[in-house]
Design an enzyme around this catalytic site. Structure first.
Site, PDB file in Angstrom:
ATOM      1  N   MET A 158       3.821  -9.099   7.274  1.00 20.73           N
ATOM      2  CA  MET A 158       2.651 -10.307   6.985  1.00 20.73           C
ATOM      3  C   MET A 158       2.459 -10.748   5.708  1.00 20.73           C
ATOM      4  O   MET A 158       1.704 -10.931   5.358  1.00 20.73           O
ATOM      5  CB  MET A 158       1.501  -9.735   7.813  1.00 20.73           C
ATOM      6  CG  MET A 158       1.424  -9.290   9.115  1.00 20.73           C
ATOM      7  SD  MET A 158      -0.327  -8.803   9.598  1.00 20.73           S
ATOM      8  CE  MET A 158       0.412  -7.702  11.344  1.00 20.73           C
ATOM      9  N   SER A 159       3.483 -10.326   4.852  1.00 19.79           N
ATOM     10  CA  SER A 159       3.743 -10.790   3.651  1.00 19.79           C
ATOM     11  C   SER A 159       4.920 -11.071   2.823  1.00 19.79           C
ATOM     12  O   SER A 159       5.890 -11.246   3.728  1.00 19.79           O
ATOM     13  CB  SER A 159       3.095  -9.590   2.740  1.00 19.79           C
ATOM     14  OG  SER A 159       3.967  -8.321   2.595  1.00 19.79           O
ATOM     15  N   HIS A 180      -9.482  -3.545  -1.063  1.00 19.60           N
ATOM     16  CA  HIS A 180      -8.261  -4.108  -1.271  1.00 19.60           C
ATOM     17  C   HIS A 180      -8.109  -5.033  -2.771  1.00 19.60           C
ATOM     18  O   HIS A 180      -7.473  -6.210  -2.713  1.00 19.60           O
ATOM     19  CB  HIS A 180      -7.789  -4.879  -0.264  1.00 19.60           C
ATOM     20  CG  HIS A 180      -7.219  -4.250   0.972  1.00 19.60           C
ATOM     21  ND1 HIS A 180      -6.330  -4.663   1.790  1.00 19.60           N
ATOM     22  CD2 HIS A 180      -7.526  -2.898   1.393  1.00 19.60           C
ATOM     23  CE1 HIS A 180      -6.076  -3.841   2.723  1.00 19.60           C
ATOM     24  NE2 HIS A 180      -6.641  -2.658   2.455  1.00 19.60           N
ATOM     25  N   ALA A 202       4.995  -3.198   3.670  1.00 17.18           N
ATOM     26  CA  ALA A 202       5.231  -2.335   4.903  1.00 17.18           C
ATOM     27  C   ALA A 202       5.664  -3.166   5.955  1.00 17.18           C
ATOM     28  O   ALA A 202       5.223  -4.430   6.141  1.00 17.18           O
ATOM     29  CB  ALA A 202       3.971  -1.721   5.349  1.00 17.18           C
ATOM     30  N   TYR A 235      -3.473 -13.877   6.616  1.00 18.08           N
ATOM     31  CA  TYR A 235      -4.400 -13.775   7.622  1.00 18.08           C
ATOM     32  C   TYR A 235      -5.794 -13.438   7.355  1.00 18.08           C
ATOM     33  O   TYR A 235      -6.839 -13.335   8.053  1.00 18.08           O
ATOM     34  CB  TYR A 235      -3.846 -12.499   8.523  1.00 18.08           C
ATOM     35  CG  TYR A 235      -3.574 -11.133   7.612  1.00 18.08           C
ATOM     36  CD1 TYR A 235      -4.785 -10.402   7.196  1.00 18.08           C
ATOM     37  CD2 TYR A 235      -2.565 -10.537   7.412  1.00 18.08           C
ATOM     38  CE1 TYR A 235      -4.900  -9.052   6.546  1.00 18.08           C
ATOM     39  CE2 TYR A 235      -2.327  -9.381   6.762  1.00 18.08           C
ATOM     40  CZ  TYR A 235      -3.616  -8.781   6.237  1.00 18.08           C
ATOM     41  OH  TYR A 235      -3.448  -7.404   5.588  1.00 18.08           O
ATOM     42  N   GLU A 236      -6.041 -13.354   6.119  1.00 22.50           N
ATOM     43  CA  GLU A 236      -7.507 -13.420   5.425  1.00 22.50           C
ATOM     44  C   GLU A 236      -7.988 -14.669   5.402  1.00 22.50           C
ATOM     45  O   GLU A 236      -9.213 -15.109   4.923  1.00 22.50           O
ATOM     46  CB  GLU A 236      -7.495 -12.665   4.123  1.00 22.50           C
ATOM     47  CG  GLU A 236      -7.309 -11.162   4.222  1.00 22.50           C
ATOM     48  CD  GLU A 236      -7.187 -10.547   2.666  1.00 22.50           C
ATOM     49  OE1 GLU A 236      -8.266 -10.837   1.853  1.00 22.50           O
ATOM     50  OE2 GLU A 236      -6.150 -10.144   2.200  1.00 22.50           O
ATOM     51  N   HIS A 264      -3.293 -11.879   1.789  1.00 22.93           N
ATOM     52  CA  HIS A 264      -2.632 -12.283   2.790  1.00 22.93           C
ATOM     53  C   HIS A 264      -3.196 -13.338   3.372  1.00 22.93           C
ATOM     54  O   HIS A 264      -4.071 -13.642   3.465  1.00 22.93           O
ATOM     55  CB  HIS A 264      -2.648 -11.162   3.832  1.00 22.93           C
ATOM     56  CG  HIS A 264      -1.854  -9.735   3.416  1.00 22.93           C
ATOM     57  ND1 HIS A 264      -2.734  -8.965   2.816  1.00 22.93           N
ATOM     58  CD2 HIS A 264      -0.771  -9.327   3.612  1.00 22.93           C
ATOM     59  CE1 HIS A 264      -1.846  -7.797   2.442  1.00 22.93           C
ATOM     60  NE2 HIS A 264      -0.833  -8.037   3.032  1.00 22.93           N
ATOM     61  N   SER A 274       1.033  -1.150   0.049  1.00 19.16           N
ATOM     62  CA  SER A 274       0.078   0.128  -0.232  1.00 19.16           C
ATOM     63  C   SER A 274       1.073   1.246  -0.094  1.00 19.16           C
ATOM     64  O   SER A 274       1.971   1.419   0.412  1.00 19.16           O
ATOM     65  CB  SER A 274      -0.771  -0.076   0.993  1.00 19.16           C
ATOM     66  OG  SER A 274      -0.399  -0.331   2.351  1.00 19.16           O
ATOM     67  N   ASN A 326       6.968   1.812  11.413  1.00 16.26           N
ATOM     68  CA  ASN A 326       6.818   1.886  12.874  1.00 16.26           C
ATOM     69  C   ASN A 326       7.679   1.146  13.449  1.00 16.26           C
ATOM     70  O   ASN A 326       8.351   0.098  13.126  1.00 16.26           O
ATOM     71  CB  ASN A 326       5.380   1.381  13.197  1.00 16.26           C
ATOM     72  CG  ASN A 326       4.986   0.048  12.868  1.00 16.26           C
ATOM     73  OD1 ASN A 326       4.799  -0.300  11.629  1.00 16.26           O
ATOM     74  ND2 ASN A 326       5.122  -0.592  13.740  1.00 16.26           N
ATOM     75  N   HIS A 384      -2.740   1.262  12.878  1.00 17.07           N
ATOM     76  CA  HIS A 384      -2.815   0.821  11.412  1.00 17.07           C
ATOM     77  C   HIS A 384      -2.810   2.290  10.599  1.00 17.07           C
ATOM     78  O   HIS A 384      -2.095   2.512   9.545  1.00 17.07           O
ATOM     79  CB  HIS A 384      -4.123   0.090  10.792  1.00 17.07           C
ATOM     80  CG  HIS A 384      -4.361  -0.373   9.307  1.00 17.07           C
ATOM     81  ND1 HIS A 384      -3.000  -0.979   8.946  1.00 17.07           N
ATOM     82  CD2 HIS A 384      -4.992   0.019   8.591  1.00 17.07           C
ATOM     83  CE1 HIS A 384      -3.363  -1.303   7.623  1.00 17.07           C
ATOM     84  NE2 HIS A 384      -4.882  -0.679   7.422  1.00 17.07           N
TER      85      HIS A 384
HETATM   86  N1  HPA Z   1       4.332  -5.780  12.729  1.00 17.47           N
HETATM   87  C1  HPA Z   1       3.917  -6.645  11.458  1.00 17.47           C
HETATM   88  N2  HPA Z   1       3.552  -5.898  10.253  1.00 17.47           N
HETATM   89  C2  HPA Z   1       3.593  -4.784  10.146  1.00 17.47           C
HETATM   90  C3  HPA Z   1       4.136  -3.618  11.080  1.00 17.47           C
HETATM   91  C4  HPA Z   1       4.278  -4.454  12.352  1.00 17.47           C
HETATM   92  O1  HPA Z   1       4.645  -3.718  13.458  1.00 17.47           O
HETATM   93  N3  HPA Z   1       4.037  -2.663  10.382  1.00 17.47           N
HETATM   94  C5  HPA Z   1       3.496  -2.609   9.223  1.00 17.47           C
HETATM   95  N4  HPA Z   1       3.354  -3.986   8.873  1.00 17.47           N
END
Ligand code: HPA
Length: 267
Positions: free
Chosen positions: A205-206, A60, A112, A84-85, A82, A29, A229, A241
């Site tokens: 997560m990807s 998405h 990210a 997680y979906e 992903h 993204s 972050n 998020h």
């Molecule tokens: N953890 C997992 N996935 C992420 C994070 C995180 O802190 N930031 C962006 N994607």
């Protein structure tokens, strides 16, 4: 030539069936504006490609863009699914098999990620030099495909990106180890501490299922994380998020310039 036979996993609509991309990009993204740099030859929604999983998360759904950049034919996937979906790791790597079917030789992955190495700074980019798969999942499950993973992320392509960043007068991306966690919840502080102990620099997560799939198909891979972050427990502020999305969008602007310069030199 795009391969086209009854054994093809995906059926491509006419608007893109003539594309012969050499480089395929899967954009996380925020990197959407990269497609504006393409001399477009066609685009299509994922839902129009038979066999491709489509995210059920509103907004998405994903779009595939074909075009040229610096004279090189590319295909750009905006949006990914992903695990997680609820998708399997094989489904999460579908775009890479679609790229392979289209003739792609080099795959560029972006995502990210949260910072695990406290020396790294939010808003910067990290080139993956390796990964740790903490999910126990693999896109190759079901096939006895014992691929070598000594250099998943191409060293020459990493060097090219750092060199071009210097040429553009940009802050060059740092190199680091990415951890794949299943999510969708962010990590606990204890998990972030554990990941650092294991040798990780960032967490997300990807990307890992896509990288494994691409190597299994003999493609070159380069991947970059936008460090959005600090991982939980590293900054004392709860993760949001919205913050992840905002930092990602701001950092994306510089990467668009860098990719425009690098992609034509990747083949
Ligand atoms: N953890 C997992 N996935 C992420 C994070 C995180 O802190 N930031 C962006 N994607």
């Amino acid at each position: 030539m795009p391969k086209s036979s009854s054994t093809d996993e995906f059926s491509l609509p006419k608007s893109i069936s003539g594309a012969k991309p050499k480089v395929g990009l899967i954009l996380g993204s925020g990197l959407g504006p990269f497609v504006d740099r393409l001399k477009s030859t066609g685009s299509v929604s994922y839902s129009k490609i038979d066999g491709l999983p489509v995210s059920k998360v509103p907004g998405h759904e994903g779009t595939l863009h074909c075009g040229k950049i610096g004279g090189v034919e590319v295909v750009v996937a905006k949006g990914r699914v992903h695990c997680y979906e609820g998708w399997t790791a094989k489904e999460a790597a579908s775009l890479v098999r679609l790229f392979d079917q289209m003739g792609v030789e080099v795959v560029v992955l972006t995502n990210a990620a949260g910072i695990v190495n406290a020396n790294f700074k939010p808003g910067r980019w990290m080139l993956l030099c390796d990964h740790i798969n903490m999910t126990g999942l693999s896109p190759l499950t079901g096939s006895a495909t014992f691929i070598d993973q000594s250099e998943v992320y191409s060293k020459p392509l990493r060097c090219l990106i750092v060199e071009m960043a210097h040429e553009l007068g940009m802050i060059a991306p740092v190199e680091g180890v990415y951890t794949w966690m299943n999510g969708p919840e962010y990590e606990t502080p204890a998990e972030v501490k554990m990941l650092r102990t294991l040798g990780a620099d960032a967490v997300g997560m990807s990307t890992v299922p896509e990288a494994i799939q691409a190597r299994a198909l003999g493609m070159e891979v380069v991947a970059m994380s936008c460090l959005t972050n600090y991982g939980a427990g590293l900054s004392g502020v709860p993760l949001s998020h919205d913050e992840v999305m905002e930092v990602g969008a701001n950092a994306a602007a510089v990467l668009v310039d860098l990719l425009e310069k690098c992609v034509p030199q990747m083949v």
